[in-house]
Design a protein around this motif. Structure first.
Motif, PDB file in Angstrom:
ATOM      1  N   GLN A 191       3.702  -1.129   7.497  1.00  0.00           N
ATOM      2  CA  GLN A 191       3.528  -1.490   6.095  1.00  0.00           C
ATOM      3  C   GLN A 191       4.057  -2.897   5.843  1.00  0.00           C
ATOM      4  O   GLN A 191       4.792  -3.465   6.649  1.00  0.00           O
ATOM      5  N   GLN A 224      -3.368   0.780   3.745  1.00  0.00           N
ATOM      6  CA  GLN A 224      -2.253   0.081   3.122  1.00  0.00           C
ATOM      7  C   GLN A 224      -2.072   0.555   1.672  1.00  0.00           C
ATOM      8  O   GLN A 224      -2.125   1.755   1.427  1.00  0.00           O
ATOM      9  N   THR A 225      -1.895  -0.342   0.754  1.00  0.00           N
ATOM     10  CA  THR A 225      -1.405   0.027  -0.574  1.00  0.00           C
ATOM     11  C   THR A 225      -2.431  -0.106  -1.694  1.00  0.00           C
ATOM     12  O   THR A 225      -2.153   0.297  -2.825  1.00  0.00           O
ATOM     13  N   TYR A 257      -1.885   6.263   6.227  1.00  0.00           N
ATOM     14  CA  TYR A 257      -0.765   5.355   5.935  1.00  0.00           C
ATOM     15  C   TYR A 257       0.393   5.526   6.919  1.00  0.00           C
ATOM     16  O   TYR A 257       0.868   6.635   7.170  1.00  0.00           O
ATOM     17  N   LEU A 376       4.116  -6.842  -2.838  1.00  0.00           N
ATOM     18  CA  LEU A 376       3.045  -6.163  -3.561  1.00  0.00           C
ATOM     19  C   LEU A 376       2.934  -6.744  -4.963  1.00  0.00           C
ATOM     20  O   LEU A 376       3.938  -6.893  -5.662  1.00  0.00           O
ATOM     21  N   GLY A 380      -0.755  -3.466  -6.626  1.00  0.00           N
ATOM     22  CA  GLY A 380      -0.488  -2.853  -5.333  1.00  0.00           C
ATOM     23  C   GLY A 380      -1.154  -3.555  -4.168  1.00  0.00           C
ATOM     24  O   GLY A 380      -1.168  -3.025  -3.052  1.00  0.00           O
ATOM     25  N   TYR A 412       6.529   2.252  -2.568  1.00  0.00           N
ATOM     26  CA  TYR A 412       5.435   2.234  -3.557  1.00  0.00           C
ATOM     27  C   TYR A 412       4.441   3.371  -3.333  1.00  0.00           C
ATOM     28  O   TYR A 412       4.053   4.076  -4.270  1.00  0.00           O
ATOM     29  N   VAL A 413       4.016   3.571  -2.088  1.00  0.00           N
ATOM     30  CA  VAL A 413       3.009   4.599  -1.815  1.00  0.00           C
ATOM     31  C   VAL A 413       3.577   5.993  -2.041  1.00  0.00           C
ATOM     32  O   VAL A 413       2.947   6.840  -2.680  1.00  0.00           O
TER      33      VAL A 413
END
Length: 425
Positions: A191, A224-225, A257, A376, A380, A412-413
């Motif tokens: 990440q 990813q995000t 992820y 980010l 995001g 965040y995720v």
């Protein structure tokens, strides 16, 4: 006791299907081949895991993930663990007698169910030697992606090790088996590495494999995000491979992820299904799944099967994507900057990191320059905060990077997917 014990180690004699050709035939165009990340040290249980994977209600391929002792070539420690009955975190393929592994595969692996060996090693020669002897013709990794995130092996050593290992693996063709290698470059650190660099390293590692004799390839990209940015990234990966790879035998594999995973069962499956949607939307042929247990422990066989079936049940149609995205432009610049350094891909990769043309944010390896940073944005999307010496526009200075901000980005995720639908994260 020497690796493999006293039991006869004789190599396999069957001719396995080309892993890449199998996936390209079964995946893509609205279909998806799904695969677990499964590794069990006991051969009986490892066989049971492969059988369960094969029986899952999805189009699957099998996985044998190796243990951490084998990964770092500490075969003596693996031997002691086996002698003491200690369960390892993967399958010690070098230490188990080859006849044991042949029996494990017998009646499970065939033209309808190929098996890939996954390992994570910067010193893979002993692993490839075992794969050649066993006619196990699918593996993965890379000289950059299995070096920088995982330890302190000098990058020059990893490049030399992977050159030798890839050339050894390519000798499978002399035995009638087509060797297949998958890049791990699309998963650097899991990440907070902007997608353009993930795409670039994945392409460069594929070119490295081809230069050293492997013609059946797959290129990776880890979810990813931001879904739209991920779609751009996979489109960029496909376009660059179509333009640069000297073989038609390649496909794209998406990883669910790789960072801090949701803790709740609902959140974990929502994220997995979004990864499957990404793969299907972008025409990727294969997906590496994660399970509901990822945030807590090593998943069971049953949890792996559930994840395979949940991912395999997702439906989405491939959709056109923006060809000239920011992600594509950055990845193109990085790839060509490296290719212009040297005709030999190994030397080019070493020079790229030495001069900061490739530079992984937040990577502490001594051979990484460490002048790049990422963050980010409010949507995001992964953005460059600092690009160091890379041939990219200067990063955005609008956000001050702090340790609290970094921890917030890392979670965040998990925060987004563990939050009930409709509630504010």
């Amino acid at each position: 006791m020497s690796p493999g014990g006293t039991v006869s180690r004789g190599g396999a004699t069957d001719t396995p299907v080309d892993f890449g050709e199998f996936v390209r035939r079964r995946g893509g165009r609205g279909s998806l081949v799904v695969q677990p990340r499964m590794g069990i040290s006991d051969p009986v249980r490892m066989r049971a895991g492969l059988r369960a994977t094969r029986a899952a209600r999805a189009t699957t391929v099998g996985t044998i993930t190796l243990d951490s002792y084998t990964r770092v070539a500490d075969l003596a420690a693996a031997e002691r663990a086996l002698a003491d009955g200690v369960q390892l975190n993967g399958y010690p393929i070098v230490n188990h007698p080859y006849d044991v592994t042949r029996a494990l595969l017998d009646g499970v692996r065939d033209d309808d169910f190929p098996v890939q060996v996954r390992h994570g090693s910067a010193v893979p020669a002993h692993i490839f030697e075992a794969l050649v002897a066993l006619r196990l013709n699918a593996s993965e990794g890379g000289p950059v992606s299995y070096c920088l995130p995982y330890g302190r092996t000098p990058l020059a050593d990893s490049v030399a090790n992977w050159r030798r290992g890839t050339e050894l693996f390519a000798t499978l063709r002399d035995h009638g088996a087509e060797p297949h290698l998958e890049t791990f470059g699309g998963c650097m650190l899991g990440q907070l590495c902007p997608p353009s660099q993930l795409v670039a390293i994945s392409v460069l590692e594929a070119l490295f494999f081809h230069q050293h004799g492997v013609r059946s390839l797959s290129v990776s990209y880890a979810q990813q995000t931001n879904f739209a940015q991920d779609v751009e990234a996979v489109a960029a990966l496909r376009r660059l491979c179509a333009d640069l790879l000297p073989t038609p035998n390649w496909h794209v594999v998406v990883y669910a992820y790789m960072g801090v995973y949701p803790y709740t069962t609902a959140g974990a499956y929502r994220l997995l299904e979004r990864a499957a949607e990404l793969a299907l939307t972008t025409g990727a042929e294969r997906l590496i799944v994660k399970t509901e247990a990822e945030a807590q422990r090593i998943p069971t066989i049953a949890e792996n099967v559930t994840a395979l079936e949940r991912a395999g049940a997702v439906r989405a149609s491939p959709t056109p994507s923006q060809d000239d995205s920011e992600t594509y432009g950055e990845a193109l610049a990085l790839v060509h900057a490296v290719l212009n350094l040297d005709a030999d891909l190994g030397r080019a990769l070493l020079a790229a990191f030495r001069h900061g043309i490739l530079d992984i944010p937040f990577c502490l390896h001594p051979d990484n320059m460490g002048r790049t940073r990422a963050y980010l944005d409010t949507d995001g999307r992964l953005r460059w905060a600092a690009t160091g010496s890379m041939p990219l526009p200067a990063g955005s200075g609008t956000r001050v990077l702090t340790s609290a901000g970094l921890l917030d980005d890392l979670s965040y995720v998990r925060r987004s997917y563990d939050t009930p639908i409709g509630a504010a994260p």
